[in-house]
Write an enzyme that holds these catalytic residues in place. Structure first.
Site, mmCIF file in Angstrom:
data_model
loop_
_atom_site.group_PDB
_atom_site.id
_atom_site.type_symbol
_atom_site.label_atom_id
_atom_site.label_comp_id
_atom_site.label_asym_id
_atom_site.label_seq_id
_atom_site.Cartn_x
_atom_site.Cartn_y
_atom_site.Cartn_z
ATOM 1 C CB SER A 30 40.087 53.113 43.958
ATOM 2 O OG SER A 30 40.012 54.470 44.364
ATOM 3 C CG HIS B 286 39.954 48.599 42.278
ATOM 4 N ND1 HIS B 286 39.486 49.468 41.314
ATOM 5 C CD2 HIS B 286 39.176 47.494 42.187
ATOM 6 C CE1 HIS B 286 38.475 48.908 40.675
ATOM 7 N NE2 HIS B 286 38.267 47.715 41.189
ATOM 8 C CG ASP C 177 35.586 46.858 38.908
ATOM 9 O OD1 ASP C 177 34.672 46.148 38.421
ATOM 10 O OD2 ASP C 177 36.182 46.583 39.958
#
Length: 352
Positions: free
Chosen positions: A180, A207, A300
Site C-alpha cells: 500500500s 495502492h 488484496d
C-alpha cells in the site's frame, strides 16, 4: 493497569486543527492521545517523555518543521510517523517524497470539510491508518547503498566479465511485489539494496492515490540503481528493471508474456490489484515466480500470493505487518517466509 490503546502524539501549530484532530482521535476507544506539541522542538520532548506508538505531525511549523522532526526521530528514536498537512495533497509530490525519504511512513491531507458525512469518512480513514501504522516496526533511517556485484557471493549467481548474472538453472525468473501507500519507504529500502545488474524483472503493484505514480517513479529512479518505469502495454519484462502498474488498470501478462492492461470489474475496490497481477505472473511463470507482500489494509494480494505458492513459487511477507493483507495471506497458508524489511533484499539475492 496496562492499556491496549494505541498511544499517539499530535504535533500541530494550529490550535483549531489540533482541536479537530484530537476530537477525531478521542472518538475512538482504541486510541489514546498521550501528548501534544506546537512544533518539532516541543514534539521531541513530548515523544521522549510519552514514547508513543505513532507520531502525527504537521509539515510547516516554526522552529522545527515536520521534515526535520521526521529526520531527527528516525535517526534517534524511530517510530511510525504520519504527516498530516495541507501540503501533502496529490499535487505536492515533492513534499510527499521528501518526507518518505526522511523516514515518514505515510501522509494524510489535513481534514477540511463542513460536510458531516465527509467528516465521518475522514475520521474513520485517519483512525484506521493510525491503527495500521501502530503495528508497524520501523528501523533507524540510514542510507542504503546498492550492493556491488563483488558482494554477491551466493550459490545462485555466477560472475562473467565483471557482471553478475543468473545461472541457467536458477529457479526464479520474475518477482512480484505488492503493498500500500505506506509501503513506499519499505520498497525504497528493498530496491536500494539490489545491484544495478540485478538479473530479474520486478513487477510492483501499490495502492496509491491517483496522480502519485509519476512522482514515485522519479523518486525511486534517483534512489535505486535499477531502472524504474511504468509498465507499457505490449512490453516484455526485462532484468535490471522495476515495473509499476499504472493507475486505474489491472496489470497482467498475456500468453506471450508481455504486459497487458484491463479494466476492473464493477465494484472492485483495488485497482491496480495485487492479486490480479500475482495470479497472472503465476499463470505464466509458474514455479519460477517469487511473490513479496508488504503491509496494507484489506486482503488484496493474499489470494495472489496463495496462487504463487500453489504453483510452486516462492512467497515472502513482511513480518512486522501482521495485520491486513499479510494476516489474510497467512490465514490462507500462502506465506512461506516472514522476514524483516532489512532482510528481504539479502534473502532474495541469496535464494534466487
Amino acid at each position: 493497569m496496562y492499556s491496549l490503546k494505541k498511544r499517539v502524539v499530535l504535533i500541530e501549530d494550529s490550535p483549531i486543527a489540533l482541536e479537530i484532530l484530537q476530537r477525531m482521535l478521542n472518538s475512538s476507544s482504541e486510541i489514546d492521545v498521550v501528548g501534544t506539541a506546537r512544533n518539532g522542538e516541543e514534539g521531541l520532548e513530548v515523544i521522549i517523555r510519552t514514547q508513543p506508538d505513532v507520531i502525527c505531525t504537521d509539515l510547516l511549523m516554526e522552529d522545527m518543521d515536520g521534515l526535520e522532526l521526521t529526520r531527527r526521530v528516525m535517526s534517534e528514536n524511530p517510530r511510525p510517523i504520519l504527516v498530516i498537512s495541507n501540503y501533502v495533497q496529490k499535487t505536492d509530490i515533492d513534499n510527499v517524497f521528501r518526507l518518505l525519504q526522511a523516514g515518514a511512513v505515510d501522509v494524510f491531507p489535513k481534514p477540511a470539510t463542513n460536510s458531516p458525512t465527509d467528516y465521518e469518512k475522514l475520521k474513520a480513514a485517519l483512525i484506521t491508518k493510525i491503527k495500521v501504522l501502530s503495528n508497524m516496526k520501523v528501523i533507524p533511517k540510514r542510507q542504503y547503498k546498492p550492493l556491488a556485484s563483488t558482494e554477491l557471493i551466493t550459490s545462485g549467481f555466477v560472475s562473467t566479465t565483471g557482471s553478475t548474472r543468473l545461472m541457467s538453472t536458477s529457479r526464479i525468473q520474475i518477482i512480484g511485489l505488492g503493498g500500500s501507500t505506506g509501503s513506499l519507504q519499505t520498497i525504497q529500502k528493498i530496491l536500494n539494496q539490489l545491484p544495478s545488474d540485478f538479473p530479474l524483472p520486478i513487477i510492483c503493484v501499490l495502492h496509491m492515490g491517483e496522480g502519485v505514480l509519476s512522482g514515485l517513479v522519479k523518486w525511486l529512479s534517483l534512489e535505486s540503481a535499477l531502472r524504474v518505469k511504468v509498465a507499457e502495454f505490449g512490453e516484455f519484462p526485462l532484468p535490471e528493471t522495476v515495473y509499476f502498474a499504472s493507475d486505474k488498470n489491472y496489470l497482467e501478462l498475456n500468453s506471450q508474456g508481455t504486459f497487458i492492461y484491463s479494466k476492473p470489474l464493477l465494484g472492485e475496490k483495488n485497482c491496480p490489484s495485487i492479486t490480479v497481477t500475482f495470479k497472472s505472473l503465476a499463470n505464466y511463470y509458474g514455479q519460477a515466480t517469487a511473490g513479496v507482500l508488504l503491509s496494507g489494509i484489506g486482503s488484496d494480494g493474499a489470494e495472489g500470493l496463495q496462487t504463487i505458492s500453489q504453483a510452486g513459487g516462492m512467497t515472502l511477507a513482511q513480518n512486522d505487518a501482521m495485520f491486513g493483507m499479510v494476516k489474510e495471506a497467512i490465514s490462507l497458508n500462502a506465506v512461506q517466509h516472514l522476514l524483516n524489511i532489512e532482510d528481504m533484499a539479502p534473502f532474495l539475492l541469496k535464494n534466487l
